[in-house]
Design a protein around this motif. Sequence first.
Motif, PDB file in Angstrom:
ATOM      1  N   ARG D  46      37.880  18.825  25.034  1.00  0.00           N
ATOM      2  CA  ARG D  46      38.216  19.136  23.643  1.00  0.00           C
ATOM      3  C   ARG D  46      38.037  17.894  22.793  1.00  0.00           C
ATOM      4  N   LEU D  53      35.808  20.591  15.016  1.00  0.00           N
ATOM      5  CA  LEU D  53      36.288  20.579  16.392  1.00  0.00           C
ATOM      6  C   LEU D  53      35.252  21.155  17.337  1.00  0.00           C
ATOM      7  N   ARG D  54      35.392  20.801  18.589  1.00  0.00           N
ATOM      8  CA  ARG D  54      34.565  21.468  19.593  1.00  0.00           C
ATOM      9  C   ARG D  54      35.295  21.499  20.936  1.00  0.00           C
ATOM     10  N   ILE D  55      34.958  22.496  21.727  1.00  0.00           N
ATOM     11  CA  ILE D  55      35.448  22.554  23.108  1.00  0.00           C
ATOM     12  C   ILE D  55      34.235  22.849  23.978  1.00  0.00           C
ATOM     13  N   PHE D  57      33.219  23.830  27.860  1.00  0.00           N
ATOM     14  CA  PHE D  57      33.712  24.230  29.184  1.00  0.00           C
ATOM     15  C   PHE D  57      32.606  24.014  30.204  1.00  0.00           C
TER      16      PHE D  57
END
Lengths: 326, 728, 106, 183
Positions: D46, D53-55, D57
């Motif tokens: 994160r 923002l960014r996430i 995975f």
Amino acid sequence: MHEFNWGLLIVVYLFLGGLSAGLFFAAGLANYLEVDGQPAYPRIARMGALLAPWPVALGSALLILDLGNWYRFYKLFTHFRWESPMSIGSWLLTLFTLIAFAYAFAWLPEEWRMKLFSKVPATWKQVHRLNVDLSAHRKTLAMIGFPFSIGVGIYTGVLLGAVSARPFWNTNLVAQMFLFSALSSGAAALLLAMVLDKRNPIETHETKFLITLDIVFISLELFIILPYLIHGQLSVLAVKQALWLILGGPYTVLFWVFFMGLGLLVPLAIEVYELAPSLLKGRTFHGSRNLALAASSLVLVGGFLLRYIFVYAGQLSSFHKMGMLH
Amino acid sequence: MGTTRMDRRLFLKATGATAGAAASIQVGCLSYFKKGRSATADRREVPTTCELCPNKCSAIAVVEGGLVKKLNPNPENPKSRDMLCARGNAAIKQVYDPDRIKQPMIRVGARGEGKWKPVSWDEAFDFAAKKLAEVKEKHGPQASLWSSTEGFQEVFFKNLGLAFGSPNIVRHPTLCLASVNLAYSMTFGTVPSFDLLNSRYVIMSGANRFESIITPDTMDLIGGVMERKAKLIYLDPRFTVTAAKADEWYPIKPGTDLAFILAMIHVIIKENRHSKDFIAAYTTGFDLLAEHVKSYTPEWAEKETEIPAKDIIRIAREFSDAAPRSLYYAGRRSSWYQNDFQMRRAQAILNAIVGNWDQVGGMVPNAKLPKGEFLFMPWDEPKAPRVDEIDKHFPLAAKGDGVYLKLRENVLSGKPYPVKAWMVYKQDPMNAMPDQAKTLKMIEGMDFIGVIDVAMSDMAWYADVVFPESAYLERTDPVEVMAGIWPAVVYRQQVVKPIHDTKPNLEIVQGLAKRLGLSDYFDYTIEQWVDAEFKELPIPMAAEHMKKHGVWAASGQPSYGKTLTPDHRFVTKTGKIEIFSERLKEAGHDPLPVYASPEQPPADRFRLILGRVGYFTHANHSNNVWLHEFMKENDLWINPKSAAKLGILNGAIVDVTSSVGSVKLKARVTEEIRPDCVFMLHGFGKKSKMQSLVYNVGASDAVILETAWDKVSGNAAFHETFVKVTNA
Amino acid sequence: MSNTVKLLVLIAALTLPLAAEGGSDTKGKFFFKKTCKSCHAPGGSAKEVTPLSKTQAQWKAYFAAGKHKKGAEKLDSVLKPEQVKDVQTFLVNHASDSPQPETCGG
Amino acid sequence: MDIRKRRYALVIDSRKCINCKACVVACKAENGVPTGNFRNWINADRQGEYPKLRIDFTPEQCHHCEHPSCVRVCPTGASWQRKDGIVLVYEDDCIGCRYCMLACPYDARYFHEESGTVHKCTLCNHRVDKGEVPACVETCPSKVRVFGDLEDPAGRLHELLATRRHIVKEPQTGNGPQLYYLL
């Protein structure tokens, strides 16, 4: 994904293995040093020889206990895998332990040996055939044992250093560091044992010899730790990040205050303080018993801490996790 | 089988097709090659249908040594797209949960004290029937409340309530998506599906499709978005997984989505971008709409929503350019604000005016498959009116579902008449309804509470008698038609025998019916019921097929445009798509969506927003050991700026207080939320000690949520609570 | 149906009393499925009929006429009078212009 | 029997990963992984400040490396590699020294308390040998994981690796990881 797969038992094992190596090395060295054709430090040689096998034997027992299946430890000896430091180490350790025991046996005083064998039932003839005087072969055994002791000293470092996945460990300097730490611990342990042996009070020249030896080993160790830190800083990011563990991270205080300070520099300072007058100004070496006690104990603590820090911090270090540790 | 089979590899190829091949419609690729099923003496593979969430995916249970070992996805069901989610996979642990209710139990201590006496089924039935009969005797059958949640066996429970003579059947929709259903029903006469597989432009208001539940919509959209075939615009005060995957995320000011939609309509009509032919042929009231949205300019909406006007204009243009392959997605759980119905109506209207109705990549009315029906003896209609006075307050709402919150208010007030017995099936009103203190008060007022459930929910914890239902893997259920773009029929058959002294719901209902003298209405077995349903399936050897495959899907070729014929009659009052609704007007509601600024929290408060995560289904499954590992407690999301002002540190325990209650939670100081909101996850802080992993861990949102509902549908409004946050 | 008939039906619907009071929706569904559907099912002997086949007004008009088989037979001959009332209630409640918001499950 | 050489590998389109963890539970069930241990998992990275923002995975598990360091360091040969690339632990020879766990750059192994041995992802070799795909691959809702044979020139892996940019993780360890992450 447990953060620590290796714990205290491994730390103790690595420390004890190194200690035996150091004891053997110092004792062997003492055996070779002669003054006027006479052994210079026979009491050191004997004390070292008699002590050397026990730490490694205890350490190996602990290692076996640490296994998930301790009763399968024999499988270490049904395989030989030259790529695996642990496989090589197991053989090395075993052979070294056998030699160390043989060497200790060679140094066993006659009456002790007789007493020992008197307890063995007379019908066990094969055992009684072992009741031989090896004292003439001490030098040969020491000679055979030297490379093994160095090997064991190095091995405890290689075991960690060979792990390419842990940037904290994965440098060839770890092996040297562990070796010199082992040798220094051996010298310090001998000093401690000699000082504590009240029946045969330690003599000044013996103290001087052991302190000199320890100063040499600690200095060498320092000369490895410095490049380890500098090299790490100049190395790839992952190694640099791994070093953060002792340069601001969770092991910083332990490393700098307790290991570098108390475990290395303080005993070094004490030893230099003791030795310097005789070395530089030609004054007679006195050798304070208390200072020798303090210095040798601190060196042993330092040797233990080095392994503690490396085993734990090294497991935290990883190529893909380091970025997130910060 | 008449279905088109396609190799999985080919399917992947098809979904992986580049944007250059955008014109191709991806259909007919939903059944893959059949996996080799090995059968050894000890190993069986039984097709069944998952029950852990409402999506009803097809699964193949692997049974070894009488135990369910593994659930594999069944590729034959188009609605499960050859997958099982985390929950689906973890269903095994529902069966083998040490916390399960293992036999019927009667309460011996005070309510909620947790002292139980294990009893035989006969004792449990006798006890409950005696209590129900007493209430009926004293207050009439309408004094009993029958609440339940969606499930294949819900019908039996509902029927028992009706046969008992109670009009008070209350189901879950008004705690869920009644506002969406009503808004689309009022506009199109039906709730369509959204063809996300082929859509090119999707806007979502807070429907957190990549995180909160895994359905075909999730999979279709992630493929489209990630292969750059579809653009996703996402509005949510919180940075969710969907926000992370979206092309554009707007942290919209909570409660202002309607302003955004009205401004979009404004732009589209002003710039003449609406679909004129479609509007002329199929809708009524467009001119009134055009007049109505004149004042809703993008500049006005910017002030309301905090989304820049230029972005609203651009999105409106892109949306209409992409039409008919563009969608304003309806969402699932939808009940946020008191204007929720009107917000959904506006979405429906926006969709209607760009003409995406019944189009590839647009909204598609659900295709259905015929299924037989077991005809049982019908009962007399309940004589009393509903206790929630739905006819008076929510005349347009679905009568059979009731309006939950209004019902609770009326039960608490005792008006129009007393309700003294509460039967609950598969539902946890303790956590599902806002304001737990009120629910507890309602519980206190009951002479009798009986709960049927697989696990000891908080509601069951407060019951007088608990009837343990067999888990879905242990029972055979009625056949279900899953209407949709790719309709299918699914069947749930018993995989293993019940491991505890549990019964399927039908047998529990029959046990009660027998003692209540209602046996005649339940004079059938599940096998008879299911056989009747199989009979009208349009496939040969239907029973054999369903038992062997667990699912039957039509050809896999969806048809679009069936309703786009001049003589098609929409199921509305006018027979057309109703942009302007006379019926709403008659009922005293706005016939076109009118915007009113939502109340904003005062300076020392935050708006509490809620959400779900796909590891759990509402308040269920947080006690499932495999799922619990992913999230062991819930926490309170708070923006670092807000946290700094309050001196709240990450991980600190905070008190979260509303006008109705207070809970303690760990603070999660995170950039991923608007500074004027705090967020918590649903499903923790259980009161039931037989939810041992989550008992008293974290907190239940129900404790602090205030009672509020949407004016038209009666749907609970879950985002209308302001809370104070302080260091505990 | 010719346009004239449609018109007549419409007039009839508008002039007849609009509600069929008192019938049972549940029973109506039962008798509709049991009796009517035995012929008026897909592939049955008569044309398929569902509640959606007519508007509320059209159903009311149909029942007011009380005829069956294109007017050839009285409805009373197929269903008992009370059942007719129930079926009427059911069909009117679910006619093509009835307000019947969709639900979820159940 | 087909004696063609095989080299199994996974291609992972982690952009499509939504952290639903279906793969994790499927693996748990398929392989009886104890509570608290995982053979596969999903990393969440994160970043950013509100509202930028960014996430990201990324699914993780054993990379079934070309030159697996875990196999190299094993003192008894319990860790071994099949000809088709699958790295396994022969439990009867595992003494539980956990050296391999330290040697894995991906922390992909865990110690099984009950058996006292080290366990890891087997790429569901028991399924693969029957012609099925690993459980994590089969269940994945967004079809992040693609399983296949690198030696099959007509296979899906070849096509993906030829047409899509990709990386492997920590190649500097020299392990030659065989989990290919599409960009």
